[in-house]
Scaffold this motif. Structure first.
Motif, PDB file in Angstrom:
ATOM      1  N   LYS A 166      14.343 -89.709  46.312  1.00  0.00           N
ATOM      2  CA  LYS A 166      14.397 -88.251  46.270  1.00  0.00           C
ATOM      3  C   LYS A 166      14.633 -87.665  47.654  1.00  0.00           C
ATOM      4  CE  LYS A 166      12.001 -86.675  42.132  1.00  0.00           C
ATOM      5  NZ  LYS A 166      10.916 -85.809  41.612  1.00  0.00           N
ATOM      6  N   ILE A 167      13.975 -88.217  48.665  1.00  0.00           N
ATOM      7  CA  ILE A 167      14.167 -87.717  50.028  1.00  0.00           C
ATOM      8  C   ILE A 167      15.627 -87.849  50.430  1.00  0.00           C
ATOM      9  CG2 ILE A 167      13.634 -88.137  52.457  1.00  0.00           C
ATOM     10  CD1 ILE A 167      10.795 -88.883  51.578  1.00  0.00           C
ATOM     11  N   ALA A 191      10.437 -85.918  57.248  1.00  0.00           N
ATOM     12  CA  ALA A 191      11.587 -86.744  56.882  1.00  0.00           C
ATOM     13  C   ALA A 191      12.689 -85.887  56.265  1.00  0.00           C
ATOM     14  CB  ALA A 191      11.163 -87.844  55.906  1.00  0.00           C
ATOM     15  N   LEU A 192      12.297 -84.948  55.405  1.00  0.00           N
ATOM     16  CA  LEU A 192      13.280 -84.058  54.790  1.00  0.00           C
ATOM     17  C   LEU A 192      14.014 -83.255  55.855  1.00  0.00           C
ATOM     18  CD1 LEU A 192      11.123 -82.799  51.789  1.00  0.00           C
ATOM     19  CD2 LEU A 192      13.283 -84.049  51.586  1.00  0.00           C
ATOM     20  N   HIS A 193      13.284 -82.805  56.868  1.00  0.00           N
ATOM     21  CA  HIS A 193      13.914 -82.038  57.954  1.00  0.00           C
ATOM     22  C   HIS A 193      14.863 -82.912  58.770  1.00  0.00           C
ATOM     23  CE1 HIS A 193      14.471 -79.184  61.205  1.00  0.00           C
ATOM     24  NE2 HIS A 193      14.075 -80.103  62.066  1.00  0.00           N
ATOM     25  N   GLN A 194      14.395 -84.083  59.169  1.00  0.00           N
ATOM     26  CA  GLN A 194      15.195 -84.935  60.046  1.00  0.00           C
ATOM     27  C   GLN A 194      16.456 -85.455  59.376  1.00  0.00           C
ATOM     28  OE1 GLN A 194      14.954 -85.539  63.238  1.00  0.00           O
ATOM     29  NE2 GLN A 194      13.180 -84.203  63.411  1.00  0.00           N
ATOM     30  N   LYS A 195      16.451 -85.550  58.039  1.00  0.00           N
ATOM     31  CA  LYS A 195      17.624 -86.048  57.324  1.00  0.00           C
ATOM     32  C   LYS A 195      18.486 -84.901  56.790  1.00  0.00           C
ATOM     33  CE  LYS A 195      16.789 -89.744  54.664  1.00  0.00           C
ATOM     34  NZ  LYS A 195      17.413 -90.884  55.320  1.00  0.00           N
ATOM     35  N   SER A 226      18.481 -80.597  61.179  1.00  0.00           N
ATOM     36  CA  SER A 226      17.633 -81.485  61.982  1.00  0.00           C
ATOM     37  C   SER A 226      17.592 -81.142  63.467  1.00  0.00           C
ATOM     38  CB  SER A 226      18.088 -82.940  61.801  1.00  0.00           C
ATOM     39  OG  SER A 226      19.435 -83.087  62.213  1.00  0.00           O
ATOM     40  N   THR A 227      18.622 -80.469  63.983  1.00  0.00           N
ATOM     41  CA  THR A 227      18.636 -80.106  65.404  1.00  0.00           C
ATOM     42  C   THR A 227      17.925 -78.782  65.662  1.00  0.00           C
ATOM     43  OG1 THR A 227      20.789 -79.005  65.166  1.00  0.00           O
ATOM     44  CG2 THR A 227      20.801 -81.334  65.799  1.00  0.00           C
ATOM     45  N   LYS A 228      17.476 -78.131  64.589  1.00  0.00           N
ATOM     46  CA  LYS A 228      16.786 -76.847  64.699  1.00  0.00           C
ATOM     47  C   LYS A 228      15.272 -77.059  64.563  1.00  0.00           C
ATOM     48  CE  LYS A 228      20.680 -74.630  65.019  1.00  0.00           C
ATOM     49  NZ  LYS A 228      21.096 -73.959  66.271  1.00  0.00           N
ATOM     50  N   PRO A 229      14.467 -76.020  64.747  1.00  0.00           N
ATOM     51  CA  PRO A 229      13.006 -76.197  64.768  1.00  0.00           C
ATOM     52  C   PRO A 229      12.418 -76.676  63.438  1.00  0.00           C
ATOM     53  CG  PRO A 229      13.639 -74.074  65.711  1.00  0.00           C
ATOM     54  CD  PRO A 229      14.862 -74.636  65.067  1.00  0.00           C
ATOM     55  N   PHE A 230      11.349 -77.458  63.556  1.00  0.00           N
ATOM     56  CA  PHE A 230      10.497 -77.802  62.416  1.00  0.00           C
ATOM     57  C   PHE A 230       9.134 -77.187  62.726  1.00  0.00           C
ATOM     58  CE2 PHE A 230       7.247 -80.486  60.426  1.00  0.00           C
ATOM     59  CZ  PHE A 230       7.668 -80.487  59.106  1.00  0.00           C
ATOM     60  N   ILE A 231       8.776 -76.139  62.001  1.00  0.00           N
ATOM     61  CA  ILE A 231       7.556 -75.383  62.285  1.00  0.00           C
ATOM     62  C   ILE A 231       6.573 -75.583  61.135  1.00  0.00           C
ATOM     63  CG2 ILE A 231       6.575 -73.109  62.740  1.00  0.00           C
ATOM     64  CD1 ILE A 231       8.469 -74.065  64.932  1.00  0.00           C
ATOM     65  N   LEU A 281      11.113 -95.984  55.165  1.00  0.00           N
ATOM     66  CA  LEU A 281      11.907 -94.815  55.515  1.00  0.00           C
ATOM     67  C   LEU A 281      11.915 -94.772  57.036  1.00  0.00           C
ATOM     68  CD1 LEU A 281      13.442 -92.475  54.274  1.00  0.00           C
ATOM     69  CD2 LEU A 281      11.411 -91.078  54.550  1.00  0.00           C
ATOM     70  N   PRO A 282      13.014 -95.171  57.672  1.00  0.00           N
ATOM     71  CA  PRO A 282      13.031 -95.403  59.106  1.00  0.00           C
ATOM     72  C   PRO A 282      12.569 -94.201  59.911  1.00  0.00           C
ATOM     73  CG  PRO A 282      15.056 -96.175  58.085  1.00  0.00           C
ATOM     74  CD  PRO A 282      14.314 -95.405  57.051  1.00  0.00           C
ATOM     75  N   GLY A 283      11.728 -94.485  60.917  1.00  0.00           N
ATOM     76  CA  GLY A 283      11.337 -93.485  61.879  1.00  0.00           C
ATOM     77  C   GLY A 283      10.119 -92.666  61.521  1.00  0.00           C
ATOM     78  N   PHE A 284       9.540 -92.856  60.332  1.00  0.00           N
ATOM     79  CA  PHE A 284       8.449 -91.995  59.929  1.00  0.00           C
ATOM     80  C   PHE A 284       7.191 -92.760  59.494  1.00  0.00           C
ATOM     81  CE2 PHE A 284      12.294 -89.554  59.432  1.00  0.00           C
ATOM     82  CZ  PHE A 284      11.960 -88.388  60.077  1.00  0.00           C
TER      83      PHE A 284
END
Length: 458
Positions: A164-165, A191-195, A199-204, A146-149
């Motif tokens: 599933k992701i 990964a779920l957030h970035q895809k 994705s341009t908003k916060p991941f908290i 899964l690229p990038g993670f």
């Protein structure tokens, strides 16, 4: 590569959708047939064979339930059980889409889609139909990654996770990630957030296990200056900080019933009220939760609210333990070896075949986190540029516990806690890490065994 000889049927009541798909596919396949009225489906199928059918879930009916899509899917499969059907579903309607897979659809795409995703779904469906495709529709193009993670894996269990992701990420569904400690639950959440479209908003993130009753509301919902002794200024809570993006609640299975009630209220009302205030603050979050505890067993014993489970668990992702991932252990070991060699200014090492054998035989109770630490130690301490079996030494917690023999403490009589810990380790090892079987052999419930694992830091 999409087959130029493929014939594709698209059934949707929106003219714009039909036109867009036809324009996209007309240079990719031999023929694209579009149809607005599903009532004409059977007539079309009787006159011509189609390699792939794109079928909308909803048409011009009073209820937007997806039932029409299920009806026509079943009619198609009754006529030809080998038909390849890709469902078209509305943005965020993930529950309906997952049900369509269970009822025989090959895949689904979510409106609005990216063209490359639609083409990938079509290519995968055609490959699967030809019998030479991937093991799962929608699997990543680069096998095993899964690229990038740093999420690697070629095992079937991990391909299911990647699938599933890919399918769930573009939706608004709340996700519950299950898995043992060290299996990579936060990586999946990221990964779920970035895809996703957020994705341009916060991941908290919020580690709920680290929040006591006293700070739970302040941390999640925020507080006003003077609302309690140490509240020297206004503070935004995690919900408000994540608004527009994704909120990841880790270890959600560890919170108390009063905390569960407060969390459920915030999720139901989609607003929070900071401590010391009466003014609600609206929130717009995509919720991803994770736990390593048997949350459904807790719910059955009224130790976790069932209505909260329904709220956080539109779709569930279960991460497999490392011991069930076969040769993924070796792939990950090589990956970590490269990382730690570079970090410690060493050449990337090779692995002795006997080392691979040792790594595959270990049960990895600490999962990927344990493997990562083991490889780091080996890279640092190895004498040469080939990692030997002796370079991997597992700590007392990680080593298999002998079936015979009694532990002796160096400083005096054996303590009850040490006997309990050793017995638990021994039984888990004897059952190859299977918690259910270990609990049964010990004569306790899985929940009780999980509590003892936490008590002894196992």
């Amino acid at each position: 590569m999409i087959s130029k000889n493929a014939r594709v049927l698209v059934v949707d009541d929106e003219s714009d959708v039909l036109f867009a798909v036809k324009m996209l596919l007309k240079t990719e396949v031999k023929e694209v047939v579009t149809e607005k009225n599903p009532e004409n489906l059977m007539s079309l199928l009787s006159k011509q064979n189609f390699d792939v059918i794109f079928l909308d879930m909803n048409y011009k009916s009073a209820l937007n339930t997806g039932n029409e899509g299920f009806y026509w899917l079943n009619r198609i499969l009754e006529r030809d059980k080998e038909a390849t059907v890709i469902m078209i579903t509305a943005y965020g309607d993930i529950g309906t889409a997952v049900r369509s897979l269970k009822e025989g659809a090959t895949d689904f795409i979510v409106k609005p889609w990216h063209n490359d995703k639609l083409l990938e779904a079509l290519e995968t469906a055609l490959q699967k139909k030809a019998g030479k495709g991937k093991s799962h529709a929608g699997a990543p193009k680069t096998a095993g990654t899964l690229p990038g993670f740093d999420m690697l894996g070629e095992s079937e269990a991990m391909q299911d996770v990647f699938h599933k992701i890919d399918k769930i990420a573009p939706t608004e569904a709340n996700i519950l990630i299950l898995g043992e400690n060290g299996t990579g639950k936060e990586l999946v959440a990221r990964a779920l957030h970035q895809k996703s479209f957020r994705s341009t908003k916060p991941f908290i993130t919020a580690d709920l296990a680290a929040m006591s009753e006293g700070i739970f509301e302040s941390e999640l919902f925020g507080h006003k200056k003077g609302s309690f002794t140490d509240a020297k200024e206004d503070r935004m809570g995690r919900f408000e900080a994540a608004s527009g993006g994704t909120l990841f609640l880790d270890e959600i299975g560890n919170i108390s019933l009063p905390q569960q009630a407060k969390l459920l209220t915030a999720l139901q009302n989609r607003q929070v009220i900071p401590l010391g205030s009466n003014a609600p603050i609206p929130i717009d979050i995509r919720l991803v939760s994770a736990t390593n505890v048997p949350i459904y067993e807790l719910a059955a014993k009224n130790q976790f609210r069932k209505d909260l489970i329904y709220r956080i668990n539109t779709v569930e992702i279960t991460l497999p333990p490392l011991r069930e991932r076969g040769d993924d252990v070796l792939m990950l070991a090589k990956h970590f070896a490269g990382i730690y060699a570079e970090r410690n200014h060493k050449p990337t090492p090779d692995f002795d075949p006997a080392t691979f054998k040792k790594l595959k035989q270990h049960t990895w109770p600490g999962n990927i986190r344990e493997l990562q630490h083991a490889v780091e130690r080996a890279v640092i301490l190895a004498e040469g540029n080939v990692l030997k079996p002796q370079d991997f030494s597992f700590s007392a917690m990680e080593q298999p516990v002998p079936v015979t023999g009694v532990p002796v403490m160096a400083d005096g009589p054996l303590q009850l806690n040490e006997v309990e810990k050793t017995t638990i380790l021994r039984v888990i090892e004897r059952n190859n890490g299977n918690i259910t079987k270990a609990a049964k052999e010990l004569g306790i419930t899985r929940t009780a065994l999980y509590r003892r694992l936490e008590k002894h830091d196992i």
